[in-house]
Scaffold this motif. Structure first.
Motif, short mmCIF file in Angstrom:
data_model
loop_
_atom_site.label_atom_id
_atom_site.label_comp_id
_atom_site.label_asym_id
_atom_site.label_seq_id
_atom_site.Cartn_x
_atom_site.Cartn_y
_atom_site.Cartn_z
N ALA A 226 0.81 -1.13 0.04
CA ALA A 226 0.21 -0.16 0.13
C ALA A 226 0.81 1.27 0.12
O ALA A 226 0.48 2.18 -0.79
N ASP A 227 2.00 1.25 0.58
CA ASP A 227 2.83 2.43 0.87
C ASP A 227 3.53 2.69 -0.64
O ASP A 227 3.67 3.64 -1.04
N ASN A 228 3.89 1.44 -1.11
CA ASN A 228 4.71 1.67 -2.42
C ASN A 228 3.57 2.17 -3.27
O ASN A 228 3.81 3.02 -4.44
N MET A 229 2.22 1.83 -3.48
CA MET A 229 1.34 2.20 -4.31
C MET A 229 1.15 3.79 -4.26
O MET A 229 1.07 4.43 -5.23
N LEU A 230 1.08 4.03 -2.98
CA LEU A 230 0.69 5.54 -2.71
C LEU A 230 1.95 6.38 -3.32
O LEU A 230 1.75 7.42 -3.80
N ASP B 249 -0.44 -2.71 -11.74
CA ASP B 249 -1.66 -3.27 -11.92
C ASP B 249 -2.82 -3.21 -10.87
O ASP B 249 -3.98 -3.16 -11.17
N SER B 250 -2.36 -3.20 -9.63
CA SER B 250 -3.42 -3.00 -8.68
C SER B 250 -3.93 -1.56 -8.52
O SER B 250 -5.03 -1.38 -8.21
N GLY C 173 -8.98 1.50 -10.27
CA GLY C 173 -9.82 2.55 -10.97
C GLY C 173 -8.98 3.74 -11.21
O GLY C 173 -9.39 4.75 -11.77
N VAL C 174 -7.61 3.71 -10.98
CA VAL C 174 -6.68 4.65 -11.09
C VAL C 174 -6.31 4.98 -12.63
O VAL C 174 -5.83 4.00 -13.23
N PRO C 175 -6.58 5.93 -13.27
CA PRO C 175 -6.30 6.00 -15.00
C PRO C 175 -5.01 6.11 -15.09
O PRO C 175 -4.65 7.27 -15.56
#
Length: 331
Positions: A4-8, A41-42, A47-49
């Protein structure tokens, strides 16, 4: 860092508006490039464009409109969302696990000052309610999902005073929380009309392998409210009720959903006129007025006064018999 931290972090880097390659993201965050691909991918799945441009000058970038949208809530918005989650959980919101995860995620990505403020405000709000739990939560989840996807359900329902079982196919239009209870409103294929049902009386739900379209602009909330409130068009069934009393008692009566929607005139000080169904004066209303005792006085109609006397006498006889039974045991 966690996924989650990496995605943010990737999301913040992409907000620059520039194309960034997977390798550049990996180098910046000091993670493996395969981790970048999994996070991208996540993010796309949520829904992130994110747009992937190929070629020598390619890379990842965000859709323009998304760059300008705020990714985080301000402090007031955070507190409002946490407070709203308290109400939802106490009301028996059917997706409480997802709600708890969302609140945890909201708190996780705040600074120490914001988190301290959220916790301080959370301690200042409490809701007393009897929430749905266990089996009823599962029913609410099934009903909400079916309503969202237009899927009919086979329903076994306990109806009437004797709670006898009946089976029908229901097209659920929506669920409604009303005065501590959950209802489902939808088209009953057995009766051929729109009806409301108490969720706690549903014995079983199964897929019916049928689909439906909810009527345009239909409101389950408005339908349920109309079905519970008196019909002002049926004038011959309505009776004027005039009450005097202490302001505190009258205020409590007027807060009740039935009486609050039936007020004709609020005279000051200490008098209220209601318009109520005649049948309710014989059944529900006397028992509701009984706890107010001598703090209220019924001025009209005489039939309600007579009914109050009957109910009071019934209660007196009930407790008199109870007292005699207790005295007999002591002897």
């Amino acid at each position: 860092m966690s996924k989650a931290d990496n995605m943010l972090s990737i999301l913040w880097l992409l907000r620059s508006g520039k194309r960034v390659t997977a390798q550049q993201l990996a180098d910046e965050l000091e993670i493996h490039v395969r981790t970048v691909y999994r996070c991208i991918d996540s993010l796309c799945a949520s829904g992130v464009p994110i747009i992937a441009d190929s070629g020598p000058n390619g890379g990842y970038r965000l859709l323009g409109e998304f760059i300008d949208s705020p990714l985080l809530f301000d402090s007031e918005e955070q507190i409002a969302l946490v407070h709203a989650s308290v109400f939802a959980q106490e009301a028996g919101y059917p997706f409480t696990d997802a709600l708890a995860r969302a609140v945890d995620k909201l708190k996780r990505y705040t600074n120490e000052e914001q988190l301290e403020r959220i916790n301080r405000h959370s301690m200042g709000l409490a809701v007393i309610q009897t929430p749905a739990e266990g089996r009823e939560l599962e029913l609410l989840q099934s009903l909400e999902e079916a309503a969202a996807h237009g899927e009919s359900l086979k329903m076994e329902y306990a109806k009437g005073v004797d709670l006898s079982s009946s089976n029908r196919v229901l097209d659920p239009y929506g669920i409604v929380h009303w005065k501590g209870n959950w209802y489902v409103v939808g088209f009953c294929r057995l009766r051929g009309e729109i009806r409301s049902f108490r969720v706690d009386r549903i014995l079983q739900l199964e897929e019916a392998n049928l689909n439906f379209e909810r009527p345009a602009a239909f409101s389950p909330k408005d339908f349920l409210l109309r079905s519970l409130l008196p019909n002002p068009l049926e004038a011959e069934m309505q009776v004027i009720v005039r009450i005097q009393g202490h302001e505190h008692a009258l205020n409590e009566i007027c807060k009740h959903w039935l009486f609050g929607h039936s007020i004709l005139e609020r005279k000051q000080p200490g008098e209220v006129l209601f318009q109520l169904e005649e049948q309710s004066l014989k059944t529900y209303v006397p028992y509701f007025f009984l706890p107010f005792g001598r703090s209220i006085e019924i001025l009209e109609p005489p039939m309600l006064i007579d009914r109050m006397m009957e109910v009071s006498l019934e209660m007196f006889k009930h407790y008199e018999a109870m007292q005699k039974k207790m005295i007999g045991k002591d002897e």
